[in-house]
Enzyme design. Sequence first.
Site, mmCIF file in Angstrom:
data_model
loop_
_atom_site.group_PDB
_atom_site.id
_atom_site.type_symbol
_atom_site.label_atom_id
_atom_site.label_comp_id
_atom_site.label_asym_id
_atom_site.label_seq_id
_atom_site.Cartn_x
_atom_site.Cartn_y
_atom_site.Cartn_z
ATOM 1 N N GLY A 20 8.747 -36.476 -18.171
ATOM 2 C CA GLY A 20 10.138 -36.180 -17.786
ATOM 3 C C GLY A 20 10.379 -34.692 -17.636
ATOM 4 O O GLY A 20 11.437 -34.176 -17.992
ATOM 5 N N LEU A 21 9.402 -34.002 -17.075
ATOM 6 C CA LEU A 21 9.428 -32.528 -17.108
ATOM 7 C C LEU A 21 10.108 -31.876 -15.911
ATOM 8 O O LEU A 21 10.344 -30.670 -15.929
ATOM 9 C CB LEU A 21 7.974 -32.009 -17.163
ATOM 10 C CG LEU A 21 7.172 -32.443 -18.390
ATOM 11 C CD1 LEU A 21 5.696 -32.052 -18.221
ATOM 12 C CD2 LEU A 21 7.735 -31.815 -19.648
ATOM 13 N N TYR A 23 13.220 -31.544 -13.836
ATOM 14 C CA TYR A 23 14.636 -31.691 -13.502
ATOM 15 C C TYR A 23 14.799 -31.492 -11.989
ATOM 16 O O TYR A 23 14.275 -30.524 -11.429
ATOM 17 C CB TYR A 23 15.437 -30.644 -14.279
ATOM 18 C CG TYR A 23 16.918 -30.687 -14.005
ATOM 19 C CD1 TYR A 23 17.675 -31.790 -14.372
ATOM 20 C CD2 TYR A 23 17.559 -29.620 -13.377
ATOM 21 C CE1 TYR A 23 19.041 -31.839 -14.114
ATOM 22 C CE2 TYR A 23 18.921 -29.656 -13.117
ATOM 23 C CZ TYR A 23 19.648 -30.781 -13.482
ATOM 24 O OH TYR A 23 20.991 -30.821 -13.224
ATOM 25 N N GLY A 24 15.487 -32.432 -11.356
ATOM 26 C CA GLY A 24 15.653 -32.344 -9.896
ATOM 27 C C GLY A 24 14.707 -33.280 -9.161
ATOM 28 O O GLY A 24 14.864 -33.512 -7.965
ATOM 29 N N ASN A 25 13.712 -33.812 -9.881
ATOM 30 C CA ASN A 25 12.765 -34.779 -9.313
ATOM 31 C C ASN A 25 13.143 -36.128 -9.929
ATOM 32 O O ASN A 25 12.907 -36.369 -11.120
ATOM 33 C CB ASN A 25 11.350 -34.321 -9.684
ATOM 34 C CG ASN A 25 10.257 -35.359 -9.463
ATOM 35 O OD1 ASN A 25 10.528 -36.550 -9.329
ATOM 36 N ND2 ASN A 25 9.016 -34.907 -9.460
ATOM 37 N N ALA A 27 12.178 -39.282 -9.760
ATOM 38 C CA ALA A 27 11.192 -40.185 -10.362
ATOM 39 C C ALA A 27 10.718 -39.662 -11.715
ATOM 40 O O ALA A 27 10.588 -40.424 -12.678
ATOM 41 C CB ALA A 27 10.007 -40.365 -9.423
ATOM 42 N N ASN A 110 0.994 -28.626 -3.891
ATOM 43 C CA ASN A 110 1.623 -27.467 -4.526
ATOM 44 C C ASN A 110 0.614 -26.443 -5.042
ATOM 45 O O ASN A 110 1.005 -25.465 -5.695
ATOM 46 C CB ASN A 110 2.493 -27.907 -5.708
ATOM 47 C CG ASN A 110 3.523 -28.946 -5.324
ATOM 48 O OD1 ASN A 110 3.451 -30.089 -5.742
ATOM 49 N ND2 ASN A 110 4.467 -28.553 -4.480
ATOM 50 N N ARG A 138 4.221 -26.368 -14.687
ATOM 51 C CA ARG A 138 3.465 -26.133 -13.459
ATOM 52 C C ARG A 138 3.084 -24.652 -13.315
ATOM 53 O O ARG A 138 2.125 -24.326 -12.624
ATOM 54 C CB ARG A 138 4.260 -26.629 -12.242
ATOM 55 C CG ARG A 138 4.642 -28.118 -12.370
ATOM 56 C CD ARG A 138 4.518 -28.870 -11.082
ATOM 57 N NE ARG A 138 3.186 -28.830 -10.527
ATOM 58 C CZ ARG A 138 2.830 -29.357 -9.370
ATOM 59 N NH1 ARG A 138 3.740 -29.960 -8.630
ATOM 60 N NH2 ARG A 138 1.591 -29.287 -8.919
ATOM 61 N N GLU A 174 6.097 -22.840 -4.028
ATOM 62 C CA GLU A 174 5.586 -24.184 -4.334
ATOM 63 C C GLU A 174 4.474 -24.599 -3.378
ATOM 64 O O GLU A 174 4.159 -25.774 -3.229
ATOM 65 C CB GLU A 174 6.739 -25.185 -4.322
ATOM 66 C CG GLU A 174 7.829 -24.866 -5.342
ATOM 67 C CD GLU A 174 7.561 -25.426 -6.743
ATOM 68 O OE1 GLU A 174 7.060 -26.562 -6.845
ATOM 69 O OE2 GLU A 174 7.850 -24.740 -7.737
ATOM 70 N N HIS A 250 11.235 -30.789 -2.710
ATOM 71 C CA HIS A 250 10.335 -30.066 -1.798
ATOM 72 C C HIS A 250 10.619 -30.567 -0.385
ATOM 73 O O HIS A 250 11.011 -31.731 -0.209
ATOM 74 C CB HIS A 250 8.857 -30.374 -2.080
ATOM 75 C CG HIS A 250 8.322 -29.779 -3.340
ATOM 76 N ND1 HIS A 250 7.545 -30.500 -4.221
ATOM 77 C CD2 HIS A 250 8.419 -28.543 -3.859
ATOM 78 C CE1 HIS A 250 7.202 -29.727 -5.228
ATOM 79 N NE2 HIS A 250 7.718 -28.531 -5.039
ATOM 80 N N CYS A 371 1.860 -35.447 -1.496
ATOM 81 C CA CYS A 371 1.767 -34.524 -2.644
ATOM 82 C C CYS A 371 0.335 -34.429 -3.139
ATOM 83 O O CYS A 371 -0.073 -33.407 -3.687
ATOM 84 C CB CYS A 371 2.585 -35.034 -3.827
ATOM 85 S SG CYS A 371 4.317 -35.215 -3.503
HETATM 86 O O1 SUG Z 1 6.430 -30.732 -9.394
HETATM 87 N N1 SUG Z 1 6.097 -33.906 -10.874
HETATM 88 C C1 SUG Z 1 5.762 -32.991 -9.792
HETATM 89 C C2 SUG Z 1 5.666 -33.744 -8.503
HETATM 90 C C3 SUG Z 1 5.179 -32.864 -7.390
HETATM 91 C C4 SUG Z 1 5.260 -33.519 -6.063
HETATM 92 N N2 SUG Z 1 4.770 -32.660 -5.069
HETATM 93 C C5 SUG Z 1 5.222 -32.605 -3.796
HETATM 94 N N3 SUG Z 1 6.321 -33.116 -3.397
HETATM 95 N N4 SUG Z 1 4.473 -31.911 -2.952
HETATM 96 C C6 SUG Z 1 6.809 -31.867 -9.695
HETATM 97 O O2 SUG Z 1 7.996 -32.156 -9.905
HETATM 98 C C7 SUG Z 1 6.401 -34.528 -13.195
HETATM 99 C C8 SUG Z 1 5.687 -34.357 -14.508
HETATM 100 C C9 SUG Z 1 6.303 -35.156 -15.601
HETATM 101 O O3 SUG Z 1 7.523 -35.377 -15.605
HETATM 102 O O4 SUG Z 1 5.550 -35.580 -16.498
HETATM 103 C C10 SUG Z 1 5.982 -33.504 -12.158
HETATM 104 O O5 SUG Z 1 5.576 -32.416 -12.486
#
Ligand code: SUG
Length: 448
Positions: A20-21, A23-25, A27, A110, A138, A174, A250, A371
Amino acid sequence: MKSYEVNFDGLVGPTHNYGGLSYGNVASQSNSQQSSNPREAALQGLAKMKALMDMGFQQGVLAPQERPDVAALRRLGFGGTDAQVIERAAKEAMPLLVASCSASSMWVANAATVSPSADTADGRVHFTAANLNCKYHRSIEHPTTSRVLGAMFADQQHFAHHAALPAVAQFGDEGAANHTRFCREYGEAGVEFFVFGRSAFDNRYPAPQKYPARQTLEASQAVARLHGLREDGVVYAQQNPNVIDQGVFHNDVIAVGNGEVLFYHEDAFLETEQMLAELQGKLARAGGNFQSICVPRSAVSVDDAVRSYLFNSQLLSRPDGSMLLIVPQECQANERVWAYLQSLTSSGGLIREVKVFDLKQSMQNGGGPACLRLRVALNETELAAVNPGVIMTAPLYGSLTAWVEKHYRDRLSETDLADPQLLLECRTALDELTQILKLGAVYPFQIN
Ligand code: SUG
């Protein structure tokens, strides 16, 4: 001379987990704390690499990183033996241990921005490792990324490597997730398209209100300068801040390009018409015929695009000039997206076929087919200069699946990350991997 787009896919590391690292993503946030299956994740990724190789595409592999990153934890003040460092971090600052265990380097889109030799002033292929400094977990990737890329593309006559940009938010970079290259043939000069989320130094550009814009204009401009790109070979465009606020962290979550084609969502950019005209004009000067395919919001909403990852697909050129789209199975599960794809492939346009892959383990962290791959356009001579150990072949696929089955766990939850045995398992596995891929010593535990 023949030229190719080679897809180097990130091999999922043994600590793949849902921390869950990001924020803004969406999934990453919504699957936080679920238990993961690193073995399945790695095998799903390898199956995609094998399938593309079997279809006749050039395919490579990019090694995962050493995790937990004990050196990163030491920099944050945890001391003692490696086991004590992990134990203390688990007791005093579990979120930092989770961050230091992330297998996020698997999303190699990335890892770096890559400019092919036909575009650069010195005629070499240029790589700039991405600082990824929007997210701590990251931001610790780039030193090892640089060593791994250096070991894969070692020949200085053909390959030039740049260190990551200064590690401050103003130069948030990125990598290739916000970079697309248009060209007629991979070996000919093309137009490099940099998409940014905000400007750090010019407040005329609007910024998102809710979620972070990870890529800055100034970072993209610095990469273009480092790579020696011609002004006529570069186009900058701003991502629509409203879609960043809907989870498009992204550009590769809302647009994908290949050859002369840009496939994008109606809401992806600001000043879209002007941007398309610039791409068209610059590609025409490079001898190409720019084409764009806009997916209207009436057919696919931004929400559907984010959930299905329709645009996080791989758009690949087939020998007859038509194109193939590699999508995650979440696209098939979404009625509207699937209906759109059916109409797209039957419309008589350039995109003729869609192939579906099960990448659920990666998808649950916000990582789709695009990705997982870093595109490197190479001519025949350059391809011959790449470390052959990282080019996918049937025997290498066999060795890597056996390696995963031998070393990877099939279940990992947060409490497992505190197990010092996990560190030993990872190091043993990676030591063997560097031999399989013929990388030499690239990991901190191998060089310190
Ligand atoms: O940076 N997820 C990555 C996913 C990267 C996807 N890359 C592209 N769209 N090119 C990120 O957000 C989640 C890790 C975690 O929550 O355990 C994470 O880092």
